[in-house]
Design an enzyme around this catalytic site. Structure first.
Site, PDB file in Angstrom:
ATOM      1  N   HIS A  69       8.879 -18.211 -11.442  1.00 53.54           N
ATOM      2  CA  HIS A  69       8.080 -19.358 -12.038  1.00 53.54           C
ATOM      3  C   HIS A  69       6.724 -19.713 -11.377  1.00 53.54           C
ATOM      4  CE1 HIS A  69      11.803 -19.994 -13.718  1.00 53.54           C
ATOM      5  NE2 HIS A  69      11.363 -19.432 -14.810  1.00 53.54           N
ATOM      6  N   GLY A 102      12.397 -19.193 -20.453  1.00 53.88           N
ATOM      7  CA  GLY A 102      11.086 -19.556 -20.682  1.00 53.88           C
ATOM      8  C   GLY A 102      10.374 -18.164 -20.751  1.00 53.88           C
ATOM      9  N   SER A 103       9.090 -18.283 -21.431  1.00 59.55           N
ATOM     10  CA  SER A 103       8.460 -16.840 -21.779  1.00 59.55           C
ATOM     11  C   SER A 103       7.526 -17.035 -20.407  1.00 59.55           C
ATOM     12  CB  SER A 103       7.648 -17.320 -23.034  1.00 59.55           C
ATOM     13  OG  SER A 103       8.251 -17.244 -24.008  1.00 59.55           O
ATOM     14  N   GLY A 104       6.582 -15.875 -20.525  1.00 56.70           N
ATOM     15  CA  GLY A 104       5.690 -15.352 -19.254  1.00 56.70           C
ATOM     16  C   GLY A 104       6.477 -14.414 -18.193  1.00 56.70           C
ATOM     17  N   HIS A 105       7.562 -13.930 -18.886  1.00 53.31           N
ATOM     18  CA  HIS A 105       8.246 -13.115 -17.923  1.00 53.31           C
ATOM     19  C   HIS A 105       8.339 -11.801 -18.641  1.00 53.31           C
ATOM     20  CE1 HIS A 105       9.261 -16.383 -15.472  1.00 53.31           C
ATOM     21  NE2 HIS A 105      10.183 -16.825 -16.407  1.00 53.31           N
ATOM     22  N   ASP A 136     -26.371  17.549  -2.540  1.00 50.55           N
ATOM     23  CA  ASP A 136     -25.735  16.419  -1.622  1.00 50.55           C
ATOM     24  C   ASP A 136     -25.770  17.217  -0.291  1.00 50.55           C
ATOM     25  OD1 ASP A 136     -23.793  18.714  -1.977  1.00 50.55           O
ATOM     26  OD2 ASP A 136     -22.417  16.986  -2.582  1.00 50.55           O
ATOM     27  N   PRO A 166     -30.127  26.429  -4.865  1.00 53.47           N
ATOM     28  CA  PRO A 166     -29.177  26.939  -3.812  1.00 53.47           C
ATOM     29  C   PRO A 166     -27.774  27.604  -4.289  1.00 53.47           C
ATOM     30  CG  PRO A 166     -29.517  24.381  -3.606  1.00 53.47           C
ATOM     31  CD  PRO A 166     -29.872  24.813  -4.783  1.00 53.47           C
ATOM     32  N   LEU A 215     -25.702  29.263 -10.194  1.00 52.21           N
ATOM     33  CA  LEU A 215     -25.457  30.583  -9.773  1.00 52.21           C
ATOM     34  C   LEU A 215     -25.819  31.562 -10.861  1.00 52.21           C
ATOM     35  CD1 LEU A 215     -21.910  31.361  -8.882  1.00 52.21           C
ATOM     36  CD2 LEU A 215     -22.551  29.628 -10.472  1.00 52.21           C
TER      37      LEU A 215
END
Length: 592
Positions: free
Chosen positions: A226, A62-65, A410, A570, A507
């Site tokens: 499956h 079967g496919s899907g793997h 921050d 800063p 800076l």
């Protein structure tokens, strides 16, 4: 409860044929039989039944793997793959068409996963092919170790260990062995491999809605491929615990699924089920290897990690363990053109980790850490005074820097700079102060180790660039003009890698004016101490001028001009402060 899922498909009924079309367009060594939609067979483009002089190795299901099975078609592995619909065994006509397309005089081996539909359909196709005169042998793979030994005729399910059987059989066939010998090697491989899977989610079949059978915080142990329920549903556990359970299950001496005992050698396959990131699969492999070595007393000869036999989009993994011997390793290491076999995993592993290399300059001198000279020359004394003054000035300015940065960034500029300054004061006892270039390099290392963030990187670049420049331009004492050139080189490096320049509110708006004034005053004949003081005044003025600048670099770019106009940058103020403190300390030293 069920919910719709997003999928990159058009018609759910066409997913297998469209997958095959994309696969053969991607890999020119593959073709498919023109029998869509009933016949879905992928085969080697260089093989014809009329001319093929080796055993054909055929698998499918079967496919899907994906990438199984079509992704493992190629010289040295499968000759053809028969693709069924999603999770459905391919029909007999498709299997028979595949046999006819690639099987020559030496016959073909069918490798079949142990599911009833696959066994029946491949079995009937094999008998029909034999009646047409083809030589056909069949090997059934049942490597599932999750469930107790079943009663009746069902047997253990075929899982990802099948891919290892494909590789062994494909290499044997490529070596020119007879059908009986290829079948014997495949059967042997199938008997020495065990697999168990773990799922975090249920797969979604195209055109259907996803099930939440597992529910939040749950995982499934011992599933098939499956979407069928596994052996147990449990709370999600740390990967370390899950891997221990899976290995214990596969290698259990009670069930004796695989004939592997302490002191033997094994191959490990970590297989993704379709929805797990590579990172998680590699973490799993990294946990499995030492457990096999330390807890089970096994030597791990090969590790294959990736997606080999998936279950659509299921999140999770399976682990396969195969007993290794020289003959098995030879087959696994044999070359193949199958597009999804991990070709870089062959061969014995060198040590997993090696020592971190140290710099050539340090290693060329000694393995001992550098230390402060017992007797400082005049340059060393001045350098020590300047460094300590600069660092202390930054520590004293910490709260102001944080306050300014709280409005335009921050809020941690002072804390970050202070960490670097304290590290410098701690490490200065090991600085080779009589060597100005190496001292600057060590300052860069202190900052790189302690500061972190963008500021840490910028200042590490700054001091490492100065070190490189002085190292190349001076061989004894450093002249004032060489100091000026080193400052210029450092500014250029920060600008190159950080992207900022004058007027960007960084800076550099303090350091660039300082560099220009220092160079100008030295060229006009001013004494070095006076030039240093005047350049520090320019640095401070430059930093204060950032109040009127719109930021073009860093977090301040997201702040409105109205807020920026209330405080200086800063970073610029920090640079001006340490530069000014160093200059005043040097002046005081000379005046005393």
């Amino acid at each position: 409860m069920a919910f719709p899922t997003k999928k990159l498909i058009d018609d759910p009924n066409d997913v297998v044929t469209e997958f095959i079309e994309g696969l053969v367009e991607t890999y020119p060594g593959l073709q498919y039989l023109d029998g869509f939609p009933q016949v879905k067979v992928v085969l080697r483009a260089d093989v014809s039944a009329a001319t093929y002089d080796k055993v054909a190795v055929i698998s499918g299901g079967g496919s899907g793997h994906e990438p199984a099975h079509a992704g493992f078609v190629g010289e040295g592995m499968l000759t053809a793959a028969i693709c069924g619909d999603i999770f459905s065994s391919p029909p007999v006509d498709s299997i028979l068409a595949g046999i006819r397309a690639v099987t020559g005089p030496k016959g073909c081996l069918l490798i079949v996963k142990n599911y009833t539909g696959d066994r029946l359909n491949f079995g009937l196709a094999a008998e029909l092919a034999k009646s047409e005169g083809y030589k056909v042998e069949t090997v059934i793979v049942g490597d599932d170790c999750a469930l107790p030994p079943p009663r009746g005729i069902a047997g253990r399910r075929g899982l990802a260990g099948t891919i290892l059987v494909h590789k062994v059989a494909g290499a044997a066939a490529a070596g020119g062995l007879s059908l009986n010998d290829v079948a014997a090697e495949a059967k042997h491989a199938s008997e020495i491999v065990g697999t168990m899977g773990v799922a975090l989610s249920v797969c979604t079949i195209p055109g259907q809605v996803a099930s939440d059978r597992l529910g939040p915080g749950k995982m499934e142990l011992g599933l098939g491929i499956h979407g069928e329920p596994g052996a147990a549903v449990v709370d999600i556990q740390p990967v370390n615990v899950v891997v221990s359970h899976v290995l214990q299950q596969i290698l259990s001496t009670e069930t004796n699924f695989v004939p592997i005992t302490r002191g033997e050698r094994v191959v490990l396959m970590v297989n993704g089920l379709g929805g797990s990131p590579t990172m998680e699969l590699m973490i799993t492999a990294g946990k499995a290897v030492p457990k096999l070595q330390l807890e089970h007393g096994l030597a791990v000869d090969r590790v294959y990690t990736g997606s080999f036999m998936t279950s659509l989009d299921m999140a999770g993994f399976s682990i396969s363990i195969m007993k290794a011997d020289p003959a098995i390793l030879q087959r696994l290491d044999a070359p193949t053109k199958a597009p999804y076999w991990p070709v870089a995993a062959d061969g014995n592993h060198p040590p997993a980790k090696i020592p971190v290399p140290i710099s050539g300059s340090r290693s060329a001198k000694t393995d001992e850490p550098q230390s402060k000279p017992q007797q400082l020359n005049e340059q060393g004394q001045i350098l020590e005074i300047a460094i300590e003054a600069a660092a202390n000035a930054i520590i004293n300015l910490k709260d102001n820097l944080n306050e300014w940065d709280g409005k335009v960034g921050d809020g941690d500029c002072g804390s970050t700079m202070s960490r670097g300054a304290k590290a410098i004061l701690e490490d200065i006892k090991n600085y080779p102060l009589n060597d100005a270039a190496d001292t600057l390099g060590e300052i860069g290392s202190s900052i790189g180790r302690s500061m972190g963030g963008t500021s840490g990187i910028i200042y590490t670049i700054f001091f490492k660039a100065a070190h490189s420049h002085l190292k190349a331009s001076s061989h004894s004492g450093v002249t004032s003009k060489q100091w000026a050139e080193a400052l210029k080189a450092s500014i250029a490096a920060v600008s190159k890698y950080g992207g900022a320049s004058a007027g960007y509110r960084t800076l550099l708006d303090a350091l660039i004016p300082a560099s220009l004034v220092l160079e100008e005053k030295l060229n006009s004949g001013d004494d070095p101490c006076t030039a240093f003081i005047l350049s520090s005044e320019a640095a401070l003025a430059g930093a204060q001028s950032t109040v009127d600048m719109q930021a073009q670099a860093g977090r301040s770019t997201y702040i409105s001009g109205e807020i920026l106009s209330t405080v200086p940058d800063p970073g610029a103020m920090a640079a001006a402060t340490w530069f000014r403190a160093a200059a005043l300390a040097v002046k005081a030293k000379y005046e005393s």
